[in-house]
Design a protein around this motif. Structure first.
Motif, PDB file in Angstrom:
ATOM      1  N   SER A  98      30.986 -48.160  -7.664  1.00  0.00           N
ATOM      2  CA  SER A  98      31.337 -46.984  -8.438  1.00  0.00           C
ATOM      3  C   SER A  98      30.104 -46.196  -8.698  1.00  0.00           C
ATOM      4  CB  SER A  98      31.905 -47.509  -9.760  1.00  0.00           C
ATOM      5  OG  SER A  98      33.142 -48.173  -9.438  1.00  0.00           O
ATOM      6  N   GLY A  99      30.181 -44.942  -8.862  1.00  0.00           N
ATOM      7  CA  GLY A  99      29.172 -44.024  -9.070  1.00  0.00           C
ATOM      8  C   GLY A  99      28.311 -43.449  -7.786  1.00  0.00           C
ATOM      9  N   ARG A 100      28.477 -44.159  -6.749  1.00  0.00           N
ATOM     10  CA  ARG A 100      27.879 -43.718  -5.462  1.00  0.00           C
ATOM     11  C   ARG A 100      28.314 -42.378  -4.947  1.00  0.00           C
ATOM     12  NH1 ARG A 100      25.284 -48.474  -1.916  1.00  0.00           N
ATOM     13  NH2 ARG A 100      23.767 -48.034  -3.634  1.00  0.00           N
ATOM     14  N   VAL A 101      27.447 -41.698  -4.466  1.00  0.00           N
ATOM     15  CA  VAL A 101      28.013 -40.472  -4.008  1.00  0.00           C
ATOM     16  C   VAL A 101      28.466 -40.550  -2.538  1.00  0.00           C
ATOM     17  CG1 VAL A 101      27.473 -38.065  -3.439  1.00  0.00           C
ATOM     18  CG2 VAL A 101      26.870 -38.905  -5.540  1.00  0.00           C
ATOM     19  N   TYR A 102      29.372 -40.219  -2.038  1.00  0.00           N
ATOM     20  CA  TYR A 102      29.683 -40.439  -0.743  1.00  0.00           C
ATOM     21  C   TYR A 102      30.411 -39.156  -0.249  1.00  0.00           C
ATOM     22  CZ  TYR A 102      30.154 -45.373  -1.694  1.00  0.00           C
ATOM     23  OH  TYR A 102      29.912 -46.698  -2.171  1.00  0.00           O
ATOM     24  N   ASP A 103      30.369 -38.855   1.105  1.00  0.00           N
ATOM     25  CA  ASP A 103      31.161 -37.881   1.408  1.00  0.00           C
ATOM     26  C   ASP A 103      32.521 -37.870   1.681  1.00  0.00           C
ATOM     27  OD1 ASP A 103      28.839 -35.803   1.453  1.00  0.00           O
ATOM     28  OD2 ASP A 103      28.320 -36.244   3.714  1.00  0.00           O
ATOM     29  N   ILE A 126      33.498 -42.078  -6.822  1.00  0.00           N
ATOM     30  CA  ILE A 126      34.383 -43.142  -7.360  1.00  0.00           C
ATOM     31  C   ILE A 126      34.016 -43.472  -8.827  1.00  0.00           C
ATOM     32  CG2 ILE A 126      35.711 -45.383  -7.197  1.00  0.00           C
ATOM     33  CD1 ILE A 126      34.954 -45.325  -4.148  1.00  0.00           C
ATOM     34  N   THR A 127      34.738 -42.960  -9.623  1.00  0.00           N
ATOM     35  CA  THR A 127      34.228 -42.988 -11.194  1.00  0.00           C
ATOM     36  C   THR A 127      35.054 -44.062 -11.800  1.00  0.00           C
ATOM     37  OG1 THR A 127      36.083 -41.425 -11.984  1.00  0.00           O
ATOM     38  CG2 THR A 127      33.863 -40.619 -11.330  1.00  0.00           C
ATOM     39  N   THR A 147      23.795 -54.816 -12.331  1.00  0.00           N
ATOM     40  CA  THR A 147      24.233 -54.945 -11.233  1.00  0.00           C
ATOM     41  C   THR A 147      24.151 -53.567 -10.247  1.00  0.00           C
ATOM     42  OG1 THR A 147      26.335 -53.939 -11.935  1.00  0.00           O
ATOM     43  CG2 THR A 147      26.215 -56.284 -12.457  1.00  0.00           C
ATOM     44  N   GLU A 148      24.449 -53.538  -9.072  1.00  0.00           N
ATOM     45  CA  GLU A 148      24.414 -52.293  -8.234  1.00  0.00           C
ATOM     46  C   GLU A 148      25.186 -51.283  -8.843  1.00  0.00           C
ATOM     47  OE1 GLU A 148      24.575 -51.068  -3.557  1.00  0.00           O
ATOM     48  OE2 GLU A 148      25.213 -53.263  -4.144  1.00  0.00           O
ATOM     49  N   ALA A 149      26.414 -51.512  -9.258  1.00  0.00           N
ATOM     50  CA  ALA A 149      27.003 -50.432  -9.967  1.00  0.00           C
ATOM     51  C   ALA A 149      26.539 -49.826 -11.206  1.00  0.00           C
ATOM     52  CB  ALA A 149      28.410 -50.937 -10.080  1.00  0.00           C
TER      53      ALA A 149
END
Length: 622
Positions: free
Chosen positions: A325-330, A342-343, A488-490
């Motif tokens: 969650s929070g990571r930017v994807y295209d 994904i918020t 955590t990673e998120a």
């Protein structure tokens, strides 16, 4: 085909289910018995004992033949006097679920196979759930290998009851259930004699009798694939019509801009048409000079499309690495690609029970309902209304791999209620008042590499020059704005997002912002870069070998991590991804902090961030 011959419609269907349920054999036998296999190709299907192996018609990859499984999606074409067919044989192995979803995304019907000896399995349910999510309109349950259970009606009835109960809970269309054998061909094209108790249709009869899909019944929609400008006198917009009918003179609206015009010409190879319908590829011209770009969607003006930048969507995760969650994807929807995060994960679906489970992430083949936030508005329709305008894929921004496939459910209400406020004073005016240009200097590196020391020295020297600078330090951030986050990673991704948003606003105020954060993942550092104007972001890699950073260990963190007292510690139990091409590379085991600070300031000057004279000189710091 003569003009008096009625046009046969085309049905696209898939076969799916668990591994070894006999999908390839069933399709091969269906093609053979329908007369779609030439005699010379039939001869090549015989094994060493002279028996026909129908699976060889579709298992084209060498790896598939060696392992006896389907890996890729194999498409085959055949026709009968009543209908044309495109069939996709999709893999049953869990590892290749993403391939199955690809095949189902364009299918009108699904033939779900269940081995009569094994019954309904987890992968059967997973594939069926995906069929439901992807809006496949017709479902047939083929209970295969009935010859291996002596055509037992009890076995068939038990499987049918189990699957029908699951189908109802999963929201699947009511399936037709047929007992079949791919080896003998019973109940595929011809009615079998072994199952005297079965009086229903054959598989081919069901497929031939399914009602056609009426795409023209819906309003006109066309995603713009390109702008056609062969000369100064012609500008057209090309694409394939998703649905509806368009005629010369029709009023159309462009989404997401909302601009309107009228169709002047409908151009195809060979000339102009008075009208065109769903499935045709055309070039449209308009009576007005309007701004239309690739990725825009044309719609009937009396039924315009909605546009939004926040959605609730169902997501199938397709990557080995978990979703964060929070990571930017295209996000790619139609011909448009936009950044997306994904918020929130509303829930994950247990494909066996349909239970909605709480989740903070999604793993390979998980299905969940999520909220997404996009970098800009996109035109869309809910997936259940229009597949092509409601489906999207998520792409990893570094590897360019497809990591997820989603179906838009609806736009979030807040997407319509929140609007950007226009502000008359811009960032350049604010920076000019300070005699400088805004910048974000992002210092990344291991704990103990020297980031905070260097950032402090840079801020001190800029302030002494009369510059306006501010330091955002990772430790200080976690005492305030990010005190609710763990490691955590998120949580780390969210921590970096918050720091980036603050840095962006400070840069908007004309400041030189120094950010000292480990920020271990390239994807998040790229996210930050993408948030800033191209010339305002400087990535500084503060590089110290792990042994050197650990030897410094000013805060005693490495010692705690080695003792197992700190989880997910970068360099010990969590990875650090060094920048591939930083704007500045500082090797702090080979230079002093003062030298490193001077290198940062020199880089700011080279980037023309400090070209103007400051409005005043700051007295020396004591």
């Amino acid at each position: 085909m003569t003009s008096s011959t009625p046009r046969r419609d085309t049905l696209r269907f898939i076969t799916c289910g668990s591994v070894d349920d006999g999908k390839s054999t069933l399709i091969g036998r269906l093609l053979h018995d329908a007369g779609a296999v030439p005699d010379d190709q039939v001869a090549a299907l015989r094994d060493a004992e002279g028996r026909l192996d129908f699976s060889l018609l579709v298992d084209g990859l060498l790896a598939e033949r060696e392992q006896g499984i389907t890996i890729d999606v194999a498409y085959r074409y055949f026709s009968t006097p009543r209908r044309q067919f495109i069939v996709a044989d999709t893999p049953g192995h869990e590892q290749y679920t993403r391939n199955m979803a690809t095949g189902a995304s364009t299918a009108d019907a699904a033939v779900v196979l269940v081995d009569a000896r094994k019954g309904v399995l987890t992968q059967t349910r997973r594939h069926s759930h995906i069929v439901s999510l992807l809006g496949v309109r017709h479902v047939v349950l083929a209970v295969t290998k009935m010859d291996m259970v002596a055509w037992s009606q009890d076995a068939f009835d038990a499987i049918a009851a189990d699957y029908l109960a699951f189908a109802e809970a999963a929201g699947l269309p009511a399936p037709t259930v047929i007992p079949v054998s791919g080896v003998t061909g019973d109940n595929l094209v011809r009615r079998g004699e072994a199952a005297e108790w079965y009086a229903g249709p054959t598989l081919l009869e069901v497929l031939e009798g399914l009602p056609p899909i009426a795409e023209t019944a819906r309003p006109f929609r066309m995603a713009v694939q390109g702008v056609n400008r062969p000369n100064l006198d012609f500008r057209g917009y090309t694409g394939r019509i998703n649905s509806g009918v368009v005629r010369v003179g029709d009023a159309v609206a462009v989404s997401p801009s909302g601009v309107r015009s009228h169709v002047e010409r409908i151009v195809v190879m060979g000339g102009d048409l008075p009208q065109a319908r769903a499935g045709q590829s055309v070039t449209l011209t308009f009576t007005d000079e309007i701004d239309v770009s690739r990725g825009d969607v044309l719609a009937a003006a009396d039924a315009p499309l909605e546009a939004a930048d926040q959605f609730e969507a169902t997501l199938i995760w397709m990557a080995e690495a978990e979703m964060v969650s929070g990571r930017v994807y295209d996000l790619k929807i139609g011909a448009r690609t936009v950044p997306a995060q994904i918020t929130d994960i509303r829930h994950r679906v247990n494909v066996n029970t349909q239970e909605k489970l709480a989740a903070r992430s999604l793993a390979l083949n998980d299905i969940g309902v999520c909220h997404l936030s996009l970098g800009q508005d996109v035109a869309f329709e809910p997936y259940e209304v229009e597949r092509e305008l409601g489906a999207f894929i998520l792409i990893d921004r570094l590897t360019r791999a497809t990591v997820g496939a989603g179906m838009i459910r609806f736009a979030l209400r807040r997407a319509h209620n929140i609007h950007r406020q226009a502000i008359k004073v811009d960032r350049n005016q604010r920076a000019a008042l300070k005699g400088q240009k805004a910048a974000v200097v992002w210092l990344t590196g291991l704990s103990g590499s020297g980031k905070s020391t260097i950032a402090n020295l840079v801020e001190e020297r800029l302030t002494a020059e009369g510059r306006h600078a501010y330091l955002i330090d990772g430790d200080n951030l976690r005492h305030g704005l990010s005190r609710d986050l763990g490691f955590t990673e998120a949580d780390r991704v969210e921590n970096i997002r918050r720091a980036a948003e603050v840095a962006r606003m400070m840069a908007d105020a004309g400041l030189i912002v120094l950010v000292s954060l480990i920020s271990p993942f390239r994807a998040e550092r790229q996210m930050v870069r993408d948030m800033m104007p191209d010339d305002e972001f400087l990535e500084v890699f503060v590089d110290a070998p792990l042994a050197v950073a650990e030897a410094r260990d000013v805060k005693g963190l490495y010692a705690k991590a080695r003792r197992g007292e700190i989880a997910n510690f970068t360099g010990v139990s969590s990875p650090y991804e060094p920048p591939a091409e930083p704007d500045l590379h500082l090797r702090t085991n080979q230079m002093s902090p003062d030298e490193a600070a001077e290198a940062v300031i020199a880089r700011l000057r080279a980037a023309r961030r400090l070209t103007a004279s400051p409005p005043f000189e700051q007295p020396p710091l004591t």
